[in-house]
Design an enzyme around this catalytic site. Structure first.
Site, PDB file in Angstrom:
ATOM      1  N   TRP A 183       0.832  -1.214   0.000  1.00  0.00           N
ATOM      2  CA  TRP A 183       0.000   0.000   0.000  1.00  0.00           C
ATOM      3  C   TRP A 183       0.863   1.260   0.000  1.00  0.00           C
ATOM      4  O   TRP A 183       0.366   2.349   0.208  1.00  0.00           O
ATOM      5  CB  TRP A 183      -0.938   0.008   1.217  1.00  0.00           C
ATOM      6  N   GLU A 229      -0.367  -4.557  11.999  1.00  0.00           N
ATOM      7  CA  GLU A 229       0.285  -5.800  11.567  1.00  0.00           C
ATOM      8  C   GLU A 229       0.727  -6.702  12.716  1.00  0.00           C
ATOM      9  O   GLU A 229       0.967  -7.878  12.497  1.00  0.00           O
ATOM     10  CB  GLU A 229       1.478  -5.540  10.647  1.00  0.00           C
ATOM     11  N   LYS A 253       2.935  -2.329  16.151  1.00  0.00           N
ATOM     12  CA  LYS A 253       4.174  -2.218  15.390  1.00  0.00           C
ATOM     13  C   LYS A 253       4.354  -0.811  14.851  1.00  0.00           C
ATOM     14  O   LYS A 253       5.450  -0.266  14.810  1.00  0.00           O
ATOM     15  CB  LYS A 253       4.160  -3.224  14.239  1.00  0.00           C
ATOM     16  N   GLN A 254       3.245  -0.223  14.407  1.00  0.00           N
ATOM     17  CA  GLN A 254       3.305   1.074  13.745  1.00  0.00           C
ATOM     18  C   GLN A 254       1.957   1.753  13.886  1.00  0.00           C
ATOM     19  O   GLN A 254       1.008   1.180  14.424  1.00  0.00           O
ATOM     20  CB  GLN A 254       3.664   0.894  12.268  1.00  0.00           C
TER      21      GLN A 254
END
Length: 789
Positions: free
Chosen positions: A345, A484, A604-605
Site C-alpha cells: 500500500w 500488523e 508495530k506502527q
C-alpha cells in the site's frame, strides 16, 4: 553529506550492504545496486540489477510445505570489471590491502564515483577511479568508466569485463530456503570485436532478457565464452603517473518493453550506436537537471540534504520513464530483494508527492491498479464478496502474493502469515484516485477508470459490512489493520479482527466519496457505468446507509484500534526495553519467548493514528460526525497519547506518521519522530533492513511531510488550501508544484508569511485559501500572504 554530495570514506565490510542500497543508481526502468564491479555476490557484496515489473514465480519446499512465491528477478549482472597483475589474484578489498577508499554519490547528476588505492607491495600502488551511471535520458543504457593509474611502478594490468547470467536471488538471508534460480536458457556471444551479448529467460514468466556490452580500451579487446558469462579481456600497459581509461557501455532490454520486436537485437543495435562516456554523461546530467527543476525542494541544513537523497531514490524508482510501463510501487524500490519486490500500500505515501510534480507517473501507477481490477473482482468473488478485493501484496498480474509463511529469524520458526487480511489496501487505492484527481483536475480519468475503481472498491466494503441489530450499526469482521502485530484475538482458532477503526473509517470515506463522484458524472457516462456494472438505486441507498453507520469502537475515552482492544493486557514496556534495548520487532521477541503480541496493547506502527495522517483535523471530525460520533480535540489528543506510548515503531512508516500527527498536537515531540523518519534509511534504524532495499514509502512520505504535512496543504474544491504548522526546527522552506496545468507554482513559507508565485503561462488563476484569508492569483502574479500565529 554536503549539499548534493553523499560521501563514504574507508572500507568497512559491515557497511557494504547499506552503502550498496543507498548508492543504487536507476532511471525508473531498471536500477543497479552500488556494488564494486570487481566483487562478486557473497556474504559482503551483492551486485543486484532489477527491472521494474520483471517478476518470476517458483515453488519451494519450506518446513515440509510447498510454498509458491513470485520475486522481482535479479537480472544478469552487467557490472563485472576486475583487474590484476599478470599471474596474481584478482584485486578486491578482500584479497589486497586497501590504502584509501572513497565512494561519492553525486545526486544532482545521478553519478556514482569511487576511488580506491590498492597496495601491491614493494612500494607499488594501483589507483582505481570509476564513474558509473544508469542513464536517465536513455532508460536502456548504463555505463562504467574506469581509470587506472600506477603509482611507483610501471607494468602490465589484466582487465576482465563480463556480463554474468549466473546470478540468483540471494540478497535476503531469510529467503534463502526459497528457490532463487530464476534465469534459464543463458546464451552468450560476440557481435563485434568490442561488443558481447548475453540472452536468457525467466523460468516461468518466460520474460526474455538481453544485455549487450561494448568495451572501449586503448589495447586490443578479446572475447571468451564461459558458462553463463560473456567475457571480454584487455591487457593494459601502465606507466607510473599516467592514467589509462577503460569504458564499458551496456544496453538492457526485456520482452516486456514497448516498441521492440526482439530484446537481443535491440540491445546489440543500441549499444553499437552508443556514444563515448563523456557524451552519455552530458545527456544524463541534462535529464537529471530537468527532474530536479520539476521536483524543486528548498529546505536548509541536514534535513534538506536528506530530503534530496530521498527524492533522488524516489525518482530512480518512479521516473517519467515509469509512465510507459505496467508497474506499481515496489515497497523497497528497485534497490534490493526485501519483500521480494512486491507492491503493498506504499503508494498511499508516494503518490501524494508525485501528484504535484510528476502526475503522469501517478496516473500510470493508478493504471497498474485498474488493469488488475478484474483480478481483484475475481478475488472478491472467490471470497464470497461483491466488488473488488485488491491483494495486500501484488506483483505481475494482481493475484495475492502475500506469503503463507514467514520466518522469525530470532527463533528460527516458520509461522503462518495472515497479512492478506489487510483489505484496507483497497481504501488506499481509492484515496489515491481522489487525491490524484483533486491535484490535477483530471476529470477524464475520474469519470472513467477512476470511477470504476471507486465503484468496485465501494461495492466490496458495502458487501463486507454486516448489520448488527444489537449495536444498530454495520460491522466489518475478520480483517487486519495497518498495525500488523495483531492478526487474531488471543487464543482464537481463526485469524482476523473485528471493526478495525482505521479500516471502518476509511471504508466510510470511500463510500461517501464514491457517491459524490457518481452524482457528478456526466449523464452519458453514468448510464454507461450503470449498464456495465448493474449498479442500481437500491445499492446506492445501501452505500449511503453503511457510510453513515459503520461501527467505530472506543475504550477508556479513546478510539479503539479494533473491537476488544481495550480488554488486552498491558505490556511491561520498561522491562522489555531493559532486556532487549531494541524492541522495534516486539512480535519476534515475544514469539521467541513462546508468547504472542496478540495478547497485548502493543502496535508495530501507526494504526488509528493513520487517520490523522490521511485527513486534516476538520475532515476527520466531519467523517466521525457523518458516522454519528463526536470526535472533539480532547478525545483525539487522548487517542494520540494512548497509542504513542504503546507503539514499538517496527516500521519506517511509523515515525513519519507520528511526526505528521504530532506536528499539530505536540510540536515539541514532533521533531523527534520527523528526524527518525528522515534518518530511517541513512542510519539503518531498523537494524540491517536498508541493505536489503530502501524504504520507498517512508522516503516519499518525508517529502510529502514538507510538501503537504507542515504547510497543511490540501488540493480541494479547485484551490490550494493551507493551514501551516510552524516547527522551530523547520521554520523556513520552499518547494515547487505542478497544479491544474500550472507548471512551476512556487511556494515559500518563512517568518510568518507565505509567498506564492504562479508562472506567467497557465490555464487561469489559482485560488489560495488560508484559515482566515483567501486570495486569487493570476498567471504571472506573486502573492505575499500573512500566516496565522
Amino acid at each position: 553529506m554536503t549539499g548534493w554530495i553523499w560521501e563514504y570514506e574507508g572500507y568497512d565490510p559491515a557497511e557494504v550492504r547499506l552503502r550498496e542500497s543507498l548508492c543504487t543508481l536507476g532511471n525508473g526502468f531498471f536500477a543497479t545496486r552500488g556494488a564494486l564491479p570487481e566483487c562478486a555476490a557473497d556474504d559482503v557484496h551483492y551486485p543486484g540489477t532489477y527491472a521494474a515489473g520483471c517478476y518470476d514465480r517458483l515453488v519451494s519446499e519450506v518446513a515440509g510445505r510447498r510454498v509458491e512465491n513470485e520475486d522481482l528477478v535479479n537480472l544478469p549482472n552487467w557490472l563485472p570489471l576486475r583487474f590484476r597483475l599478470p599471474g596474481e589474484p584478482w584485486l578486491t578489498p578482500e584479497t589486497a590491502t586497501v590504502l584509501d577508499h572513497r565512494e561519492t554519490l553525486r545526486i544532482s547528476s545521478g553519478l556514482l564515483e569511487r576511488l580506491t588505492r590498492y597496495d601491491l607491495g614493494e612500494g607499488r600502488v594501483l589507483r582505481v577511479r570509476q564513474e558509473r551511471l544508469v542513464h536517465m535520458a536513455h532508460p536502456h543504457l548504463a555505463a562504467l568508466r574506469t581509470e587506472f593509474t600506477a603509482e611507483g611502478y610501471s607494468g602490465a594490468l589484466e582487465v576482465e569485463a563480463a556480463l554474468d547470467g549466473g546470478v540468483t536471488n540471494a540478497g535476503v538471508a531469510r529467503y534463502r530456503d526459497l528457490d532463487g534460480r530464476h534465469l534459464t536458457h543463458v546464451h552468450s556471444g560476440s557481435a563485434a570485436p568490442d561488443t558481447v551479448w548475453l540472452h536468457c529467460r525467466t523460468r516461468t514468466s518466460d520474460i526474455r532478457i538481453a544485455l549487450a556490452s561494448r568495451l572501449f580500451s586503448e589495447a586490443p579487446v578479446t572475447f571468451r565464452k564461459e558458462n553463463r558469462r560473456a567475457v571480454q579481456l584487455t591487457r593494459l600497459h601502465l606507466t607510473a603517473g599516467r592514467t589509462v581509461t577503460v569504458d564499458k557501455s551496456v544496453a538492457l532490454y526485456t520482452s516486456r518493453d514497448p516498441a521492440i520486436s526482439d530484446p537481443l537485437h535491440a540491445a546489440v543495435d543500441r549499444v553499437g550506436r552508443v556514444a563515448r562516456f563523456a557524451d552519455l554523461l552530458e545527456a544524463h546530467r541534462t535529464a537529471w537537471g530537468q527532474l530536479w527543476r520539476r521536483g524543486e525542494l528548498d529546505v536548509p541544513g541536514e534535513a534538506g540534504a536528506i530530503l534530496r537523497l530521498h527524492l533522488f531514490h524516489v525518482l530512480q524508482t518512479l521516473s517519467p520513464h515509469t509512465a510507459d510501463l505496467d508497474v506499481g510501487v515496489p515497497a523497497r524500490g528497485l534497490h534490493g530483494e526485501a519483500y521480494r519486490g512486491h507492491i503493498f500500500w506504499d503508494e498511499l505515501f508516494v503518490l501524494p508527492y508525485l501528484n504535484l510534480h510528476f502526475p503522469e507517473v501517478s496516473r500510470a501507477l493508478l493504471h497498474y491498479r485498474h488493469r488488475r481490477l478484474e483480478r481483484a473482482r475475481t478475488a472478491a468473488r472467490d471470497a464470497g464478496r461483491r466488488g473488488a478485493m485488491f491483494p495486500w501484496q501484488s506483483g505481475s498480474d494482481g493475484r495475492e502474493e502475500a506469503q503463507q509463511l514467514h520466518l522469525n529469524p530470532r527463533s528460527g520458526h516458520w509461522l503462518p502469515d495472515h497479512s492478506r487480511l489487510q483489505h484496507h489496501v483497497g481504501s488506499a487505492i481509492a484515496y489515491n484516485v481522489w487525491q490524484y484527481c483533486e491535484a490535477t483536475g483530471d476529470a477524464e480519468f475520474l469519470h472513467t477508470k477512476g470511477a470504476e475503481l471507486l465503484l468496485q472498491i465501494s461495492r466490496f466494503w458495502a458487501d463486507a459490512a454486516a448489520y448488527d441489530p444489537l449495536l444498530g450499526r454495520y460491522r466489518i469482521k475478520g480483517v487486519m489493520g495497518p498495525d500488523e502485530y495483531h492478526d487474531a484475538y488471543p487464543d482464537a482458532a481463526e485469524p482476523g479482527l473485528d471493526d478495525n477503526a482505521y479500516t471502518n473509517v476509511t471504508a466510510a470515506w470511500v463510500l461517501a466519496h464514491t457517491l459524490d463522484v457518481l452524482r457528478t458524472l456526466p449523464e452519458p457516462r453514468r448510464r454507461e457505468l450503470d449498464e456495465r456494472t448493474g449498479l442500481d438505486r437500491s445499492e446506492l441507498e445501501k452505500w449511503e446507509e453503511v457510510s453513515r453507520a459503520l461501527h467505530v469502537p472506543f475504550h477508556d475515552g479513546v478510539i479503539s484500534q479494533f473491537e476488544g482492544y481495550g480488554k488486552l493486557a498491558e505490556l511491561d514496556w520498561p522491562e522489555y526495553r531493559r532486556r532487549y534495548e531494541d524492541i522495534r520487532r516486539l512480535d519476534r521477541i515475544l514469539e521467541g519467548e513462546g508468547d504472542t503480541v496478540n495478547r497485548y496493547r502493543a502496535s508495530k506502527q501507526a494504526d488509528v493514528l493513520m487517520l490523522g495522517y490521511l485527513f486534516s483535523p476538520a475532515e476527520l471530525q466531519g467523517l466521525f460526525r457523518r458516522l454519528g460520533y463526536e470526535l472533539d480535540e480532547a478525545t483525539w489528543r487522548l487517542t494520540v497519547d494512548h497509542y504513542l506510548h504503546r507503539t514499538s515503531h517496527g516500521s519506517t512508516l511509523s515515525g513519519l506518521v507520528h511526526g505528521w500527527v504530532l506536528a499539530r498536537d505536540r510540536r515539541a515531540e514532533a521533531w523527534t519522530f520527523c528526524q527518525e523518519a528522515l534518518r530511517g534509511d541513512i542510519a539503518d534504524i531498523q537494524g540491517g533492513t536498508t541493505g536489503e532495499g530502501i524504504h520507498l514509502g517512508a522516503m516519499a512520505g518525508t517529502l510529502d511531510l514538507v510538501q503537504r504535512g507542515l504547510p497543511g496543504l490540501e488540493t480541494r474544491d479547485g484551490g490550494l488550501r493551507l493551514d501551516p504548522v510552524p516547527l522551530p526546527e523547520l521554520s523556513s522552506y520552499g518547494f515547487t508544484l505542478r497544479y491544474h496545468g500550472h507548471w512551476g507554482v512556487r511556494l515559500r513559507l518563512e517568518s510568518g508569511r507565505l509567498e506564492i508565485a504562479v508562472p506567467a503561462s497557465g490555464p487561469g488563476p489559482v485560488d489560495v485559501c488560508l484559515p482566515d484569508l483567501t486570495a486569487r492569483l493570476q498567471p504571472g502574479e506573486t502573492g505575499h500572504l500573512p500566516l496565522p500565529d
